[in-house]
Write a protein that holds these residues in place. Structure first.
Motif, PDB file in Angstrom:
ATOM      1  N   ARG A  16      69.343  19.387  62.758  1.00  0.00           N
ATOM      2  CA  ARG A  16      68.363  20.426  63.090  1.00  0.00           C
ATOM      3  C   ARG A  16      68.622  21.003  64.472  1.00  0.00           C
ATOM      4  N   LEU A  17      68.229  22.250  64.623  1.00  0.00           N
ATOM      5  CA  LEU A  17      68.318  22.978  65.879  1.00  0.00           C
ATOM      6  C   LEU A  17      66.899  23.406  66.249  1.00  0.00           C
ATOM      7  N   VAL A  18      66.402  22.920  67.383  1.00  0.00           N
ATOM      8  CA  VAL A  18      65.046  23.235  67.814  1.00  0.00           C
ATOM      9  C   VAL A  18      65.118  24.169  69.021  1.00  0.00           C
ATOM     10  N   LEU A  19      64.568  25.353  68.843  1.00  0.00           N
ATOM     11  CA  LEU A  19      64.544  26.375  69.887  1.00  0.00           C
ATOM     12  C   LEU A  19      63.143  26.428  70.492  1.00  0.00           C
ATOM     13  N   TRP A  20      63.080  26.553  71.806  1.00  0.00           N
ATOM     14  CA  TRP A  20      61.793  26.589  72.494  1.00  0.00           C
ATOM     15  C   TRP A  20      61.649  27.896  73.269  1.00  0.00           C
ATOM     16  N   ASN A  21      60.516  28.549  73.104  1.00  0.00           N
ATOM     17  CA  ASN A  21      60.144  29.592  74.032  1.00  0.00           C
ATOM     18  C   ASN A  21      59.749  28.914  75.342  1.00  0.00           C
ATOM     19  N   ILE A  22      59.888  29.604  76.468  1.00  0.00           N
ATOM     20  CA  ILE A  22      59.585  28.989  77.758  1.00  0.00           C
ATOM     21  C   ILE A  22      58.184  29.348  78.248  1.00  0.00           C
ATOM     22  N   ASP A  23      57.946  30.620  78.499  1.00  0.00           N
ATOM     23  CA  ASP A  23      56.703  31.038  79.145  1.00  0.00           C
ATOM     24  C   ASP A  23      55.497  30.904  78.223  1.00  0.00           C
ATOM     25  N   LEU A  24      54.494  30.182  78.716  1.00  0.00           N
ATOM     26  CA  LEU A  24      53.242  29.888  78.027  1.00  0.00           C
ATOM     27  C   LEU A  24      53.423  28.949  76.845  1.00  0.00           C
ATOM     28  N   SER A 169      72.040  34.563  66.738  1.00  0.00           N
ATOM     29  CA  SER A 169      73.291  34.243  67.418  1.00  0.00           C
ATOM     30  C   SER A 169      73.394  32.758  67.737  1.00  0.00           C
ATOM     31  N   ILE A 170      72.305  32.175  68.245  1.00  0.00           N
ATOM     32  CA  ILE A 170      72.326  30.739  68.548  1.00  0.00           C
ATOM     33  C   ILE A 170      72.558  29.937  67.277  1.00  0.00           C
ATOM     34  N   ARG A 171      71.855  30.292  66.237  1.00  0.00           N
ATOM     35  CA  ARG A 171      71.969  29.561  64.969  1.00  0.00           C
ATOM     36  C   ARG A 171      73.400  29.572  64.438  1.00  0.00           C
ATOM     37  N   LEU A 172      74.071  30.709  64.633  1.00  0.00           N
ATOM     38  CA  LEU A 172      75.422  30.846  64.097  1.00  0.00           C
ATOM     39  C   LEU A 172      76.477  30.175  64.960  1.00  0.00           C
ATOM     40  N   HIS A 173      76.191  30.024  66.271  1.00  0.00           N
ATOM     41  CA  HIS A 173      77.230  29.559  67.182  1.00  0.00           C
ATOM     42  C   HIS A 173      76.937  28.237  67.887  1.00  0.00           C
ATOM     43  N   GLU A 184      68.930  28.453  58.094  1.00  0.00           N
ATOM     44  CA  GLU A 184      67.564  28.832  58.451  1.00  0.00           C
ATOM     45  C   GLU A 184      66.620  27.645  58.308  1.00  0.00           C
ATOM     46  N   GLN A 185      66.861  26.802  57.312  1.00  0.00           N
ATOM     47  CA  GLN A 185      65.994  25.657  57.073  1.00  0.00           C
ATOM     48  C   GLN A 185      66.194  24.548  58.116  1.00  0.00           C
ATOM     49  N   GLU A 186      67.298  24.605  58.848  1.00  0.00           N
ATOM     50  CA  GLU A 186      67.568  23.596  59.882  1.00  0.00           C
ATOM     51  C   GLU A 186      67.157  24.053  61.271  1.00  0.00           C
ATOM     52  N   THR A 187      66.680  25.284  61.389  1.00  0.00           N
ATOM     53  CA  THR A 187      66.390  25.873  62.692  1.00  0.00           C
ATOM     54  C   THR A 187      64.893  26.101  62.858  1.00  0.00           C
ATOM     55  N   VAL A 188      64.352  25.628  63.980  1.00  0.00           N
ATOM     56  CA  VAL A 188      62.923  25.751  64.272  1.00  0.00           C
ATOM     57  C   VAL A 188      62.760  26.470  65.602  1.00  0.00           C
ATOM     58  N   PHE A 189      61.777  27.364  65.690  1.00  0.00           N
ATOM     59  CA  PHE A 189      61.452  28.029  66.948  1.00  0.00           C
ATOM     60  C   PHE A 189      59.999  27.717  67.289  1.00  0.00           C
ATOM     61  N   VAL A 190      59.792  27.066  68.436  1.00  0.00           N
ATOM     62  CA  VAL A 190      58.446  26.692  68.885  1.00  0.00           C
ATOM     63  C   VAL A 190      57.993  27.697  69.930  1.00  0.00           C
ATOM     64  N   THR A 191      56.852  28.350  69.677  1.00  0.00           N
ATOM     65  CA  THR A 191      56.412  29.421  70.558  1.00  0.00           C
ATOM     66  C   THR A 191      54.896  29.561  70.528  1.00  0.00           C
ATOM     67  N   ILE A 202      62.652  36.950  61.301  1.00  0.00           N
ATOM     68  CA  ILE A 202      63.756  37.901  61.184  1.00  0.00           C
ATOM     69  C   ILE A 202      65.088  37.242  61.515  1.00  0.00           C
ATOM     70  N   GLY A 203      65.090  36.403  62.553  1.00  0.00           N
ATOM     71  CA  GLY A 203      66.333  35.792  63.027  1.00  0.00           C
ATOM     72  C   GLY A 203      66.781  34.575  62.259  1.00  0.00           C
ATOM     73  N   GLY A 204      65.954  34.084  61.346  1.00  0.00           N
ATOM     74  CA  GLY A 204      66.362  32.952  60.521  1.00  0.00           C
ATOM     75  C   GLY A 204      65.997  31.605  61.092  1.00  0.00           C
ATOM     76  N   ALA A 205      64.738  31.445  61.498  1.00  0.00           N
ATOM     77  CA  ALA A 205      64.250  30.161  61.987  1.00  0.00           C
ATOM     78  C   ALA A 205      62.842  29.935  61.463  1.00  0.00           C
ATOM     79  N   VAL A 206      62.475  28.678  61.317  1.00  0.00           N
ATOM     80  CA  VAL A 206      61.125  28.340  60.893  1.00  0.00           C
ATOM     81  C   VAL A 206      60.222  28.362  62.122  1.00  0.00           C
ATOM     82  N   PRO A 207      59.186  29.205  62.152  1.00  0.00           N
ATOM     83  CA  PRO A 207      58.353  29.291  63.340  1.00  0.00           C
ATOM     84  C   PRO A 207      57.236  28.241  63.365  1.00  0.00           C
ATOM     85  N   LEU A 208      57.189  27.479  64.466  1.00  0.00           N
ATOM     86  CA  LEU A 208      56.081  26.575  64.753  1.00  0.00           C
ATOM     87  C   LEU A 208      55.350  27.140  65.956  1.00  0.00           C
TER      88      LEU A 208
END
Length: 248
Positions: A16-24, A169-173, A184-191, A202-208
């Protein structure tokens, strides 16, 4: 100290790839950022920044042109003026990094949740930020939140692309040379931002989502968030949400 995943949360190793938003989401340094925006804007346009706009879910490049529109400032929509603003913004922010701890704050549970998710097998964490790379890294380092993040593969507002493109781009590289892309099923974006939830779709991530910004739970769910937490204060709940998102 990190929280180890319990057996009922992590039944098997899932890449899995976990992406984090920073601000707030991880921290709040809005006061310092607004001062840097004002300084850079006046230097590049010659006009004071009187009317601000919400920064949630936006990149610094988007912010600049919105500032111009709201303050009735005419600029040529080319790369030169934007590049100058971005450079001046980094300089203005760098002069204020010693103010971050005094005027900013880490969001509840952010450090513990990053450590907990880092302990999940086969998990890579990074950020997707509207800030430039230099400013994003400075924010995280100031609060000691960089230890469990691979910032080299992150997506930043240094380039004039929407967050959805940064996520894709991150998901692909992120797998590096010879590595396979994350699905897309392995990628999560926490925001905490509604526009980020849409960008994830749109970018292919599961939003949390976490309710640490201005959005309500209903707004975040309507935008497509598969789970909404009150904050990051319960690392076990964060791990459970990440696990369930990638186990679909």
């Amino acid at each position: 100290m990190g929280v180890a995943p319990s057996p009922n949360v992590e039944e098997s190793a899932i890449s899995r790839l976990v992406l984090w938003n920073i601000d707030l989401t991880l921290l709040d340094v809005g006061r310092v950022m607004r001062a840097a925006y004002a300084e850079a804007f006046e230097k590049v346009t010659g006009d004071p920044l009187v009317y601000l706009t919400s920064a949630e879910g936006r990149t610094d490049s988007e912010m600049f042109f919105e500032f111009c529109a709201r303050n009735d400032v005419d600029v040529e929509p080319d790369g030169d003026v934007l590049a100058e603003f971005m450079s001046l913004l980094e300089e203005a922010f760098a002069r204020r990094t010693d103010e971050l701890l005094a005027q900013g704050r880490v969001m509840s549970g952010a450090a513990a949740s990053l450590a907990a998710v880092a302990g999940m097998p086969e998990t890579v964490q990074t950020v997707v930020s509207g800030s430039t790379r230099a400013n994003a890294v400075a924010k995280l380092v100031a609060f000691g939140l960089d230890a469990h993040l691979d910032l080299a593969i992150g997506g930043y507002g240094s380039v004039n692309y929407p967050k959805s493109s940064l996520i894709q781009s991150i998901r692909l590289h992120a797998g590096g040379d010879g590595g396979r892309p994350y699905t897309e099923q392995e990628t999560v974006f926490v925001t905490s931002a509604v526009s980020d939830v849409r960008a994830a779709r749109i970018g292919g991530a599961v939003p949390l989502a976490v309710r640490t910004g201005s959005a309500t739970e209903a707004q975040l769910r309507d935008a497509g968030a598969v789970a909404v937490l009150p904050d990051l204060g319960d690392p076990q709940a964060v791990m459970t949400a990440v696990h369930q998102a990638t186990a679909r």
